[in-house]
Design a protein around this motif. Sequence first.
Motif, short mmCIF file in Angstrom:
data_model
loop_
_atom_site.label_atom_id
_atom_site.label_comp_id
_atom_site.label_asym_id
_atom_site.label_seq_id
_atom_site.Cartn_x
_atom_site.Cartn_y
_atom_site.Cartn_z
N ALA A 87 6.33 6.91 3.77
CA ALA A 87 6.13 5.68 4.56
C ALA A 87 5.44 4.64 3.71
O ALA A 87 4.57 4.95 2.88
N ASN A 88 5.86 3.40 3.89
CA ASN A 88 5.25 2.25 3.23
C ASN A 88 4.44 1.47 4.26
O ASN A 88 5.01 0.90 5.21
N VAL A 89 3.12 1.42 4.09
CA VAL A 89 2.21 0.82 5.07
C VAL A 89 1.65 -0.47 4.49
O VAL A 89 1.17 -0.51 3.35
N SER A 90 1.73 -1.54 5.26
CA SER A 90 1.17 -2.83 4.84
C SER A 90 -0.31 -2.88 5.20
O SER A 90 -0.71 -2.51 6.32
N LEU A 91 -1.11 -3.38 4.26
CA LEU A 91 -2.55 -3.54 4.48
C LEU A 91 -2.92 -5.01 4.67
O LEU A 91 -4.04 -5.43 4.35
N LEU A 92 -2.00 -5.80 5.20
CA LEU A 92 -2.24 -7.19 5.55
C LEU A 92 -2.31 -7.32 7.06
O LEU A 92 -1.85 -6.44 7.80
N ARG A 93 -2.89 -8.39 7.51
CA ARG A 93 -3.03 -8.62 8.95
C ARG A 93 -1.65 -8.83 9.58
O ARG A 93 -0.75 -9.43 8.98
N ASN A 94 -1.54 -8.36 10.81
CA ASN A 94 -0.32 -8.50 11.61
C ASN A 94 0.87 -7.80 10.97
O ASN A 94 2.03 -8.11 11.29
N GLY A 95 0.62 -6.85 10.08
CA GLY A 95 1.70 -6.09 9.48
C GLY A 95 2.63 -6.90 8.62
O GLY A 95 3.83 -6.56 8.52
N ARG A 96 2.14 -7.95 7.96
CA ARG A 96 3.00 -8.77 7.10
C ARG A 96 3.51 -7.94 5.92
O ARG A 96 2.83 -7.04 5.42
N ASP A 97 4.70 -8.30 5.46
CA ASP A 97 5.27 -7.61 4.31
C ASP A 97 4.53 -8.06 3.05
O ASP A 97 4.56 -9.24 2.69
N PRO A 98 3.86 -7.16 2.33
CA PRO A 98 3.09 -7.58 1.15
C PRO A 98 3.94 -8.05 0.00
O PRO A 98 3.45 -8.77 -0.88
N LEU A 99 5.22 -7.66 -0.04
CA LEU A 99 6.08 -8.09 -1.14
C LEU A 99 6.68 -9.46 -0.91
O LEU A 99 7.23 -10.06 -1.84
N GLU A 100 6.59 -9.97 0.29
CA GLU A 100 7.17 -11.28 0.60
C GLU A 100 6.11 -12.34 0.88
O GLU A 100 6.20 -13.47 0.41
N THR A 101 5.11 -12.00 1.67
CA THR A 101 4.09 -12.96 2.08
C THR A 101 2.72 -12.43 1.67
O THR A 101 2.36 -11.30 1.98
N TYR A 102 1.97 -13.28 0.94
CA TYR A 102 0.62 -12.90 0.55
C TYR A 102 -0.28 -14.13 0.62
O TYR A 102 0.08 -15.22 0.18
N SER A 103 -1.46 -13.93 1.18
CA SER A 103 -2.49 -14.95 1.25
C SER A 103 -3.84 -14.24 1.32
O SER A 103 -3.96 -13.21 2.00
N PRO A 104 -4.86 -14.75 0.62
CA PRO A 104 -6.17 -14.09 0.70
C PRO A 104 -6.71 -13.99 2.12
O PRO A 104 -7.47 -13.06 2.43
N SER A 105 -6.34 -14.93 3.00
CA SER A 105 -6.82 -14.87 4.38
C SER A 105 -6.18 -13.75 5.18
O SER A 105 -6.69 -13.39 6.25
N LEU A 106 -5.07 -13.19 4.69
CA LEU A 106 -4.38 -12.11 5.41
C LEU A 106 -4.88 -10.74 5.00
O LEU A 106 -4.45 -9.73 5.60
N GLN A 107 -5.76 -10.66 4.04
CA GLN A 107 -6.23 -9.36 3.56
C GLN A 107 -7.13 -8.70 4.61
O GLN A 107 -7.95 -9.37 5.25
#
Length: 393
Positions: A87-107
């Motif tokens: 399983a690939n689990v995202s560690l960003l808020r709201n389950g954002r895809d880490p390979l497509e969307t990244y922002s320091p506020s989403l960490q």
Amino acid sequence: MDTAPALPLLLLAREVAGLAIVHLRRLVLQVAILVCVVILLLWVSIFLYGSFYYSYMPTVRHAAPVHYGYRSDCDTVGLELCSFPVANVSLLRNGRDPLETYSPSLQVLMYGQPYRFALELEMPDSPVNQNLGMFMVSISCYTRGGSVISSSARSAMLHYKSKLLKVIDTLSFASLFLLGLLEQKQVVEVELYSDYKEDSYVPTLGAIIEIQSKRIEIYSAELKIHAHFTGLRYLLYNFPVTSAVVGVISNFTFLSVIVIFSYLQWMWGSIWPQAQVYRTQHRTMEQRRAEARHRRASYSQAHGLHWRSQADTETIGSERSEQEVEAEEDEPASEITDDVPLLSGVNLPPVTSPALETPNAPDPANMTEESLDDNPSLPESGIRLRTVFTRDP
């Protein structure tokens, strides 16, 4: 007869009542302003503490669902899978895809904060899982670009139950099992990290979780991240009410001190006592006077003159400009008479210039004006200057 003495008393009472009303209005206005300022400071203190708490405290708990996938394109016999569940689990808020969307506020993870990672497996209490024994669970955390920055592996297994315990458990909760309120399952928690710290230069965006067993049966899985607080964060999290009261009171005290000093600065012009202000101003005036005397002394030495004290100088008008003094010195000596108070306040030392001294001449300081006029041994200009310099206005 009786109304005449009562009239001044009525006027006095009316005046006293008017003054009392004025003082009462002023007091009410001051109290109202004070209450408004206190309420404003209280709200500002609460806002500052809330802002500090929100920015300083990280996410306490974060739970992300884990959806396993495996290959099914092989010919297997029995209940074995074609590959390990991954399983690939995202560690960003709201389950954002880490390979497509990244922002320091989403960490989710905060820099320098230790975290505990635990995988919660909901597994049926089936004969397959009972016969499975121990199995391995691995996790690999990755950052931008998919590069792995940390990995870990832990072992797990179902809790053991004897056959007799299973029979008793089934008979005891048979009605609940039939109604669907309970299920014969176990929840296994696997701790993957006990002290995971986020790196500010290499942020963690996701994790890959793999169960290294092909015969496992799983209902559902969930990755739980719990922040492990120490120091001030431990106090803020475990004692929220006490921390909030102390923080708000500290902010209120600090803001009150600032407001009080600002009020004193606005009302008095300075927070120091008036005596200190007077001493400072007096010291400044004395410095200016000393500088003025120094300038006058320098000018006098340059022109061969000697000035008197400040009181005498003010008496003869010492505020004249240097240009006026130079213009008066350039005038011929014949125009200077006893009636001209040009240098009447100037006290020159005894004349020692060879041009003015005569052998065996009497001392001009011990001579009167008449003796000076009768003595031909002194120059006329010296006589006139001595007469003018020794005369007091």
